[in-house]
Structures are given as structure tokens and as C-alpha cells.
Motif scaffolding. Structure first.
Motif, mmCIF file in Angstrom:
data_model
loop_
_atom_site.group_PDB
_atom_site.id
_atom_site.type_symbol
_atom_site.label_atom_id
_atom_site.label_comp_id
_atom_site.label_asym_id
_atom_site.label_seq_id
_atom_site.Cartn_x
_atom_site.Cartn_y
_atom_site.Cartn_z
ATOM 1 N N VAL A 36 0.866 -1.180 0.000
ATOM 2 C CA VAL A 36 0.000 0.000 0.000
ATOM 3 C C VAL A 36 0.905 1.232 0.000
ATOM 4 O O VAL A 36 1.717 1.423 0.902
ATOM 5 C CB VAL A 36 -0.950 0.006 1.218
ATOM 6 C CG1 VAL A 36 -1.793 1.280 1.225
ATOM 7 C CG2 VAL A 36 -1.841 -1.232 1.198
ATOM 8 N N LEU A 37 0.756 2.039 -1.026
ATOM 9 C CA LEU A 37 1.603 3.214 -1.206
ATOM 10 C C LEU A 37 0.969 4.488 -0.659
ATOM 11 O O LEU A 37 1.653 5.344 -0.114
ATOM 12 C CB LEU A 37 1.912 3.411 -2.694
ATOM 13 C CG LEU A 37 2.566 2.210 -3.378
ATOM 14 C CD1 LEU A 37 2.522 2.367 -4.884
ATOM 15 C CD2 LEU A 37 3.977 2.042 -2.877
ATOM 16 N N ARG A 38 -0.345 4.613 -0.833
ATOM 17 C CA ARG A 38 -1.027 5.842 -0.423
ATOM 18 C C ARG A 38 -2.514 5.566 -0.313
ATOM 19 O O ARG A 38 -3.061 4.717 -1.004
ATOM 20 C CB ARG A 38 -0.794 6.945 -1.452
ATOM 21 C CG ARG A 38 -1.461 8.264 -1.113
ATOM 22 C CD ARG A 38 -1.163 9.337 -2.139
ATOM 23 N NE ARG A 38 0.241 9.554 -2.331
ATOM 24 C CZ ARG A 38 0.950 10.502 -1.696
ATOM 25 N NH1 ARG A 38 0.361 11.300 -0.854
ATOM 26 N NH2 ARG A 38 2.230 10.646 -1.938
ATOM 27 N N MET A 39 -3.162 6.325 0.546
ATOM 28 C CA MET A 39 -4.623 6.282 0.647
ATOM 29 C C MET A 39 -5.119 7.719 0.620
ATOM 30 O O MET A 39 -4.573 8.584 1.314
ATOM 31 C CB MET A 39 -5.061 5.593 1.932
ATOM 32 C CG MET A 39 -6.546 5.429 2.048
ATOM 33 S SD MET A 39 -6.919 4.381 3.471
ATOM 34 C CE MET A 39 -8.659 4.146 3.215
ATOM 35 N N ILE A 40 -6.118 7.951 -0.200
ATOM 36 C CA ILE A 40 -6.713 9.285 -0.325
ATOM 37 C C ILE A 40 -8.201 9.172 -0.019
ATOM 38 O O ILE A 40 -8.880 8.269 -0.505
ATOM 39 C CB ILE A 40 -6.546 9.837 -1.771
ATOM 40 C CG1 ILE A 40 -5.065 9.961 -2.156
ATOM 41 C CG2 ILE A 40 -7.287 11.156 -1.946
ATOM 42 C CD1 ILE A 40 -4.326 11.063 -1.459
ATOM 43 N N ALA A 41 -8.709 10.088 0.787
ATOM 44 C CA ALA A 41 -10.147 10.190 1.059
ATOM 45 C C ALA A 41 -10.635 11.488 0.428
ATOM 46 O O ALA A 41 -10.106 12.564 0.725
ATOM 47 C CB ALA A 41 -10.419 10.191 2.555
ATOM 48 N N VAL A 85 -13.179 10.746 11.007
ATOM 49 C CA VAL A 85 -12.842 9.471 10.367
ATOM 50 C C VAL A 85 -11.345 9.227 10.530
ATOM 51 O O VAL A 85 -10.544 10.164 10.479
ATOM 52 C CB VAL A 85 -13.215 9.482 8.865
ATOM 53 C CG1 VAL A 85 -12.841 8.167 8.194
ATOM 54 C CG2 VAL A 85 -14.695 9.769 8.675
ATOM 55 N N VAL A 86 -10.980 7.963 10.707
ATOM 56 C CA VAL A 86 -9.585 7.535 10.766
ATOM 57 C C VAL A 86 -9.501 6.213 10.004
ATOM 58 O O VAL A 86 -10.454 5.422 10.021
ATOM 59 C CB VAL A 86 -9.090 7.403 12.222
ATOM 60 C CG1 VAL A 86 -9.853 6.344 12.978
ATOM 61 C CG2 VAL A 86 -7.600 7.143 12.282
ATOM 62 N N CYS A 87 -8.388 5.958 9.280
ATOM 63 C CA CYS A 87 -8.290 4.754 8.447
ATOM 64 C C CYS A 87 -6.977 4.012 8.672
ATOM 65 O O CYS A 87 -5.919 4.631 8.786
ATOM 66 C CB CYS A 87 -8.387 5.118 6.971
ATOM 67 S SG CYS A 87 -9.921 5.942 6.510
ATOM 68 N N GLY A 88 -7.094 2.686 8.712
ATOM 69 C CA GLY A 88 -5.905 1.853 8.891
ATOM 70 C C GLY A 88 -6.209 0.391 8.665
ATOM 71 O O GLY A 88 -7.207 0.033 8.036
ATOM 72 N N THR A 89 -5.374 -0.470 9.215
ATOM 73 C CA THR A 89 -5.501 -1.909 9.015
ATOM 74 C C THR A 89 -6.181 -2.605 10.183
ATOM 75 O O THR A 89 -6.212 -3.827 10.237
ATOM 76 C CB THR A 89 -4.119 -2.548 8.777
ATOM 77 O OG1 THR A 89 -3.271 -2.241 9.897
ATOM 78 C CG2 THR A 89 -3.498 -2.032 7.494
ATOM 79 N N LEU A 114 -4.621 9.712 9.318
ATOM 80 C CA LEU A 114 -4.878 10.210 10.657
ATOM 81 C C LEU A 114 -6.299 10.766 10.718
ATOM 82 O O LEU A 114 -6.940 10.982 9.683
ATOM 83 C CB LEU A 114 -3.856 11.279 11.019
ATOM 84 C CG LEU A 114 -2.385 10.824 10.977
ATOM 85 C CD1 LEU A 114 -1.456 11.998 11.269
ATOM 86 C CD2 LEU A 114 -2.132 9.679 11.943
ATOM 87 N N THR A 115 -6.796 11.024 11.898
ATOM 88 C CA THR A 115 -8.168 11.507 12.071
ATOM 89 C C THR A 115 -8.412 12.790 11.281
ATOM 90 O O THR A 115 -7.614 13.730 11.333
ATOM 91 C CB THR A 115 -8.451 11.758 13.559
ATOM 92 O OG1 THR A 115 -8.239 10.532 14.270
ATOM 93 C CG2 THR A 115 -9.871 12.226 13.784
ATOM 94 N N PHE A 116 -9.528 12.798 10.543
ATOM 95 C CA PHE A 116 -9.924 13.998 9.807
ATOM 96 C C PHE A 116 -11.422 14.216 9.963
ATOM 97 O O PHE A 116 -12.186 13.299 10.204
ATOM 98 C CB PHE A 116 -9.506 13.935 8.325
ATOM 99 C CG PHE A 116 -10.035 12.752 7.554
ATOM 100 C CD1 PHE A 116 -11.160 12.868 6.756
ATOM 101 C CD2 PHE A 116 -9.389 11.520 7.616
ATOM 102 C CE1 PHE A 116 -11.643 11.784 6.031
ATOM 103 C CE2 PHE A 116 -9.857 10.434 6.896
ATOM 104 C CZ PHE A 116 -10.993 10.562 6.107
ATOM 105 N N VAL A 150 1.607 15.411 4.170
ATOM 106 C CA VAL A 150 2.247 14.587 5.204
ATOM 107 C C VAL A 150 1.497 14.636 6.529
ATOM 108 O O VAL A 150 1.350 13.618 7.204
ATOM 109 C CB VAL A 150 3.719 15.012 5.388
ATOM 110 C CG1 VAL A 150 4.341 14.340 6.599
ATOM 111 C CG2 VAL A 150 4.517 14.679 4.142
ATOM 112 N N SER A 151 0.981 15.777 6.920
ATOM 113 C CA SER A 151 0.328 15.908 8.228
ATOM 114 C C SER A 151 -0.961 15.089 8.344
ATOM 115 O O SER A 151 -1.499 14.939 9.436
ATOM 116 C CB SER A 151 0.036 17.377 8.528
ATOM 117 O OG SER A 151 -0.873 17.905 7.572
ATOM 118 N N GLU A 152 -1.460 14.536 7.249
ATOM 119 C CA GLU A 152 -2.689 13.735 7.265
ATOM 120 C C GLU A 152 -2.422 12.235 7.121
ATOM 121 O O GLU A 152 -3.331 11.428 7.245
ATOM 122 C CB GLU A 152 -3.605 14.168 6.112
ATOM 123 C CG GLU A 152 -4.034 15.609 6.198
ATOM 124 C CD GLU A 152 -4.658 16.137 4.913
ATOM 125 O OE1 GLU A 152 -5.277 17.211 4.979
ATOM 126 O OE2 GLU A 152 -4.525 15.505 3.839
#
Length: 110
Positions: free
Chosen positions: A8-13, A29-33, A42-44, A57-59
Motif C-alpha cells: 500500500v503506497l497511499r490512501m486518499i479520502a 474518520v480515521v483509516c488503517g488496518t 490520521l483523524t480527519f 504529510v500531516s494527514e
């Protein structure tokens, strides 16, 4: 769910409609495994403005900011990528609006 041997290289919401309804006062919302994990995003906040998350980077979670700048969650099994919604003021099921598309940039090894 990503297959085994997936990097996994990147995740975009991409939040295109804010989440609102009923007595909701905040939706994050927060996303991970894992459930509530933040390895990827991170939480957004998704209730105040539309926007794109994971593009600075901060997200981005530590799983995608390691020395390899990617994450291989499992070499031998599939892995569920999960996003947890945390709602304040009411349960999340009272939301009457809200739209978010998730993009997972990845590479599957043979």
C-alpha cells in the motif's frame, strides 16, 4: 480488502458531501488496518467542509511514512482496510447527508 503481497503506497479520502443530520455535532474518520487504526490516514473531520485527505504529510499515518514509504500489511493473507467513523451528538446512523470516496494506491507482487 487488499490481497496478500500488496504494498500500500497511499490512501486518499475525497469528501464530496459533508456528513450531517439529526443531532450530529461532529463526525471524524480515521483509516488503517485495524478497527480504529490510523496506519494510513490520521483523524480527519468530515462534517464541516468538503476536502481531500491524505495528500499532505500531516494527514498520513505512520504506516505510509516509514523508511520504505509504504506498507505491506501481510505477505500471506488478505488484509481489511478499515475506516472508523466517530460521531458526536448522536449515533452515526442519523446522518442524512455525506459522501466520501476512498482511493488506495497499491502494488500487488506476484
Amino acid at each position: 480488502t487488499v490481497p496478500a503481497k500488496t504494498r500500500v503506497l497511499r490512501m486518499i479520502a475525497d469528501v464530496t458531501t459533508t456528513f450531517a443530520g439529526g443531532a450530529l455535532t461532529d463526525v471524524d474518520v480515521v483509516c488503517g488496518t485495524s478497527a480504529g487504526g490510523n496506519q494510513y490516514l490520521l483523524t480527519f473531520d468530515v462534517d464541516t467542509a468538503i476536502g481531500t485527505y491524505g495528500d499532505v504529510v500531516s494527514e498520513i499515518g505512520a504506516g505510509l511514512l516509514s523508511a520504505t514509504v509504504a506498507d505491506i500489511p501481510s505477505w500471506s493473507a488478505t488484509t481489511a482496510v478499515q475506516c472508523r467513523f466517530t460521531c458526536i451528538g448522536a449515533n452515526c446512523d442519523v446522518a442524512t447527508t455525506g459522501s466520501m470516496t476512498l482511493y488506495i494506491e497499491h502494488l500487488v507482487y506476484p
